[in-house]
Design a protein around this motif. Structure first.
Motif, PDB file in Angstrom:
ATOM      1  N   THR A 151       2.168   2.930 -10.204  1.00 32.73           N
ATOM      2  CA  THR A 151       1.112   3.260  -9.249  1.00 32.73           C
ATOM      3  C   THR A 151       0.627   1.999  -8.540  1.00 32.73           C
ATOM      4  N   ALA A 152      -0.111   2.222  -7.456  1.00 31.96           N
ATOM      5  CA  ALA A 152      -0.765   1.130  -6.729  1.00 31.96           C
ATOM      6  C   ALA A 152      -2.258   1.411  -6.622  1.00 31.96           C
ATOM      7  N   GLY A 153      -2.805   1.908  -7.735  1.00 31.22           N
ATOM      8  CA  GLY A 153      -4.225   2.201  -7.786  1.00 31.22           C
ATOM      9  C   GLY A 153      -4.547   3.673  -7.727  1.00 31.22           C
ATOM     10  N   GLU A 154      -3.558   4.530  -7.371  1.00 27.29           N
ATOM     11  CA  GLU A 154      -3.810   5.962  -7.291  1.00 27.29           C
ATOM     12  C   GLU A 154      -3.548   6.635  -8.633  1.00 27.29           C
TER      13      GLU A 154
ATOM     14  N   ASP B 120       5.614  -5.380  -3.669  1.00 31.54           N
ATOM     15  CA  ASP B 120       4.937  -5.567  -4.953  1.00 31.54           C
ATOM     16  C   ASP B 120       5.012  -4.340  -5.856  1.00 31.54           C
ATOM     17  N   ARG B 121       5.385  -3.222  -5.316  1.00 33.28           N
ATOM     18  CA  ARG B 121       5.605  -2.025  -6.110  1.00 33.28           C
ATOM     19  C   ARG B 121       6.924  -1.381  -5.675  1.00 33.28           C
ATOM     20  N   ILE B 122       7.791  -1.132  -6.647  1.00 33.50           N
ATOM     21  CA  ILE B 122       8.994  -0.334  -6.439  1.00 33.50           C
ATOM     22  C   ILE B 122       8.802   0.919  -7.271  1.00 33.50           C
ATOM     23  N   GLY B 123       8.562   2.038  -6.600  1.00 27.96           N
ATOM     24  CA  GLY B 123       8.220   3.261  -7.317  1.00 27.96           C
ATOM     25  C   GLY B 123       9.377   3.801  -8.136  1.00 27.96           C
TER      26      GLY B 123
ATOM     27  N   SER C 255       0.868  -1.174   0.000  1.00 27.66           N
ATOM     28  CA  SER C 255       0.000   0.000   0.000  1.00 27.66           C
ATOM     29  C   SER C 255       0.907   1.226   0.000  1.00 27.66           C
ATOM     30  N   ARG C 256       0.315   2.399  -0.159  1.00 26.62           N
ATOM     31  CA  ARG C 256       1.092   3.622  -0.231  1.00 26.62           C
ATOM     32  C   ARG C 256       1.407   4.130   1.181  1.00 26.62           C
ATOM     33  N   TYR C 257       2.648   4.539   1.382  1.00 23.47           N
ATOM     34  CA  TYR C 257       3.035   5.136   2.649  1.00 23.47           C
ATOM     35  C   TYR C 257       2.283   6.449   2.872  1.00 23.47           C
TER      36      TYR C 257
END
Length: 829
Positions: free
Chosen positions: A648-651, A606-609, A587-589
């Motif tokens: 992104t993670a949905g945003e 699962d996400r590396i920005g 999720s997003r910090y």
């Protein structure tokens, strides 16, 4: 008249050399300069003319002279050497030599010393001490108007203003009979006070003196530290007329076990019996002890009248259990049990609650919980944390605490950690959750299960050239709690090298790493374009740098050391396609100062920005030059982007070049006033995204006033709308006398309603505290729960009622407990 003539009017004082044990050591301790021993003759009458010479040396002559002076007041006052004076100590077994040669405090261990204004007696029979009489053996000191000591039976009989002191125990009364060595005997109409040191109940707590006192008709001494009393009282209040006490037909005080036993007893508060006990045991110094706890009671809108009568079982020093039947007028009868244990290498606790039938729902309800931690070997640690309830609304219906009622995910986890590698550690984890959805119209999402997760981490700060090596790696199998969710295996390795360069006024840390991740996915159905086998490799590069400037400054007439600390952080992470990777644990910090100086804007793996950005921040501090304490800290920072966001993670992806500006202020504005504040400002929209400020005024212990304001533009409220604006007021303050008020009100400006309210009163009675509190909190936009707490806390004995302490501590920052801490588990613990 001469002193010898006066003494001739008295019967002879005869002291047996065997009167007190330990004569040989006492005689050996005599200084070489002692006068030659006087012979002790058999008893003689005054007619024999040798009474004075037959007495106990100089001691006998002084006592006889004192007696004669009292009997002949018409005679001229004798010279100063013959004035009445206390007789010197007569140590047993040492004869008159030791009595003359050394003072009382020099008497040998185990010997008996007797002093008084007048001494008389018969060899090997008895010694009578009259007028300020004292008998001492080791740490036992018996004082009275008259003390008769019988050598053969080692018995002391004391009359008039009797006081027996041993260590920190004191007993007084009009008459006592005592076998000194065995410490057995009786006391008539005694008053008593026993003081012992209680060791810390929790690590870090200081030891504390605990005193118990009372009165009785008769006290029987049954050996050292053992007392039995008839028609007795006991209290930790030290006043002569205590506010509360235990009144018992038969009371036993065992200070070896540190346990009191009462039969036919009641707890009396303000001269009113409030709790009757046919038989009970209670700790004398606040230690755990088996027995019934005082009942707890309360009222809430969910449970109705709520009464519990727990029984505490002190199985062993490292094992205990509590069994608590609970009656709820709206729900029925519940049985709860808790078991705790501890060993050299392990500790844990378990809890079970069972409600056979909820009268409102017509079904069985239950809870189970187990927490266990153990060092299996010196380098291998294991832990279990298992929790379960029978239904989604269990906490909401059966708990009066908002912290419990708001629980959603119940953890079920087993873990092993190996720490023997020195610079590396390994761990294994099995984890799942029970997810609760109290609102049937809103289903809460459950986290993925980890079955298992294996991790290997390493850190070496001592490589050649000043390099530091770090490694994060894992293997984890994710299983979705729902059939429609994909499952998958993730393998990750992230080796890193950094070169910290530090000086007195600067630091510079370049760092590079390779983040490798591999996925093997099982999707519930195929989706065109989504991969089931994914490999992602990302080089990550960063440079963290800063400077530290200092200067002397003066603000408002006060000298400070002021710092100015600029900091720059550059981060570069290339883009990799990741949209088809499921969000197993990501999720997003929350945006804040910690996040703008981190490598990834997402939690999990699962996400590396992607990143090509620079963070600039500056901090200033005001430091007290005398103590080095930080008084004020202010900081401001912003991140600048050189590329648009793609991962992104949905945003919605960011396209602006500037992140929100962050500002913070914290510290003590004055000696009694402190502030905590954070601002997040969006320069692109010219809007404040978030603003929090909290002020606290705390001039001394037991006085605290707090005011805070919270604003968030995009945070979802309890009524489902977006946005949050809360005002929170709380405090603790003396009202009048020994009364204190405590309270908290949280008002939602967005929803225009009170979301939580706490109000209470406390009274400090010196050795007892009364508390009453009301708690109301919102469950959702249409429903709220109310609970009422009443507690009477008798210091170092028990807490009667339902304690609001945890609620008050959580609700009122800076709250101070107005009495010394007492435990919350057993009757007297």
């Amino acid at each position: 008249m001469s002193g010898a003539a006066i003494a001739a009017d008295m019967p002879a004082l005869v002291v047996s050399p065997d009167l007190v044990r330990g004569g040989a050591p006492a005689r050996a301790a005599r200084p070489p300069a002692s006068p030659a021993p006087e012979r002790v003759e058999p008893a003689a009458s005054a007619a024999d003319g040798g009474g004075a010479a037959a007495g106990a040396g100089a001691n006998g002559r002084r006592a006889a002279a004192a007696r004669a002076a009292e009997q002949a007041p018409q005679r001229q006052e004798p010279p100063p050497s013959a004035k009445p004076a206390p007789a010197a100590a007569v140590p047993a077994g040492a004869g008159t030599d030791a009595a003359r040669a050394q003072p009382t405090e020099a008497v040998a261990r185990g010997a008996t010393a007797v002093t008084a204004l007048r001494l008389r007696g018969t060899r090997t029979v008895e010694l009578v001490a009259e007028g300020d009489a004292e008998l001492q053996r080791d740490d036992v000191l018996l004082t009275a108007d008259t003390v008769t000591y019988r050598e053969v039976t080692d018995q002391a009989i004391a009359d008039g203003n009797v006081k027996l002191r041993q260590g920190t125990s004191v007993v007084t009364g009009p008459h006592a009979e005592l076998v000194v060595g065995d410490q057995v005997g009786t006391f008539d109409s005694p008053s008593y006070s026993m003081t012992r040191t209680r060791p810390p109940l929790e690590p870090g707590d200081p030891p504390r003196e605990v005193s118990g006192s009372g009165q009785a008709d008769v006290m029987s001494l049954e050996g050292e530290n053992h007392y039995r009393l008839q028609n007795a009282t006991w209290s930790t209040c030290q006043a002569r007329d205590p506010d509360w006490y235990i009144k018992a037909r038969d009371l036993e005080l065992d200070y070896d076990r540190e346990v009191g036993s009462a039969r036919g007893a009641s707890v009396v508060f303000m001269d009113t019996p409030i709790f009757w006990m046919p038989w009970a045991e209670f700790p004398l110094v606040g230690r755990r002890q088996s027995g019934f706890l005082p009942p707890t009671f309360g009222v809430s809108t969910k449970t109705g009248v709520d009464i519990s009568a727990p029984y505490y079982w002190n199985i062993a020093p490292n094992y205990d259990a509590t069994i608590a039947p609970r009656f709820m007028s709206k729900r029925g009868v519940q049985i709860a049990g808790e078991f705790r244990y501890m060993g050299d290498s392990y500790r844990g606790e378990s809890r079970v609650e069972w409600l056979p039938e909820d009268k409102m729902l017509g079904k069985e309800r239950a809870l189970g919980s187990l927490q266990h931690q153990q060092w299996l070997t010196p380098t291998l640690y294991g832990a279990l944390d298992l929790n379960a309830v029978s239904d989604d609304r269990y906490f909401e219906d059966l708990s009066s605490r908002v912290a419990m009622a708001s629980r959603v995910n119940l953890l079920r986890q087993g873990q092993l950690v190996y720490t023997g590698g020195g610079w590396w550690t390994a761990s294994a984890l099995m984890q799942s959750y029970q997810t609760l959805s109290p609102d049937p119209e809103v289903r809460n999402g459950s986290p993925y299960r980890r079955l298992p997760q294996l991790m290997l981490n390493a850190f070496r700060p001592d490589l050649a050239g000043g390099l530091t090596f770090a490694l994060d790696s894992e293997y984890v199998r994710f299983e979705g709690p729902q059939d429609y969710q994909p499952d998958g295996t993730r393998v990750m390795a992230y080796p890193q090298l950094s070169l910290p360069i530090r000086g007195a006024a600067y630091f510079l840390t370049p760092k590079i790493g390779i983040h490798y991740t591999s996925y093997d996915l099982q999707r519930p159905q195929e989706v065109p374009g989504e991969r089931d086998s994914i490999t992602r490799t990302l080089p990550i590069f960063s440079i963290d740098s800063g400077l530290i400037f200092e200067r002397d400054a003066n603000f408002f007439g006060t000298n400070f050391t002021q710092t100015l600390e600029p900091r720059l952080y550059y981060l570069n992470v290339p883009y990799r396609r990741q949209a088809d990777i499921p969000l197993f644990d990501t999720s997003r910090y929350d945006f804040g100062f910690a996040q703008i100086f981190s490598e990834n804007r997402y939690t999990g793996g699962d996400r590396i920005g992607d990143a090509n950005d620079l963070t600039a921040a500056v901090t200033t501090r005001l430091i007290d030059p005398a103590t080095g304490a930080e008084r004020i800290r202010a900081l401001v920072g912003q991140r600048y982007y050189f590329e648009d966001q793609r991962v992104t993670a949905g945003e919605e992806p960011r396209t602006s070049r500037r992140a929100d500006i962050l500002g913070g202020l914290s510290g003590r504005l004055t000696r009694n006033t402190s502030i905590e504040s954070l601002l997040q400002y969006n320069p692109n929209d010219s809007q404040t995204e978030r603003f929090n400020v909290a002020l606290r005024y705390q001039p001394e212990f037991g006085k605290a006033l707090n005011a805070s304001y919270r604003y968030a533009r995009n945070l979802r409220s309890t009524d489902g709308t977006v946005g949050l604006r809360d005002v929170d007021l709380s405090g603790q303050w003396p009202l009048w006398g020994n009364w204190y008020g405590v309270g908290r009100v949280t008002h939602s400006l967005k929803e225009d309603r009170v979301t939580e309210a706490v109000g209470g009163l406390e009274y400090d009675g010196g050795c007892w505290v009364f508390r009453a509190a009301m708690h109301r909190y919102a469950l959702d936009s249409n429903e709220s729960n109310k609970a009422f707490f009443v507690q009477l806390e008798l210091n170092d004995l028990a807490s009667i009622g339902s304690s609001p302490l945890n609620l008050i501590k959580r609700s009122v920052p800076g709250y101070g407990k107005i009495n010394d801490p007492t435990a919350d588990r057993v009757f007297g613990n």
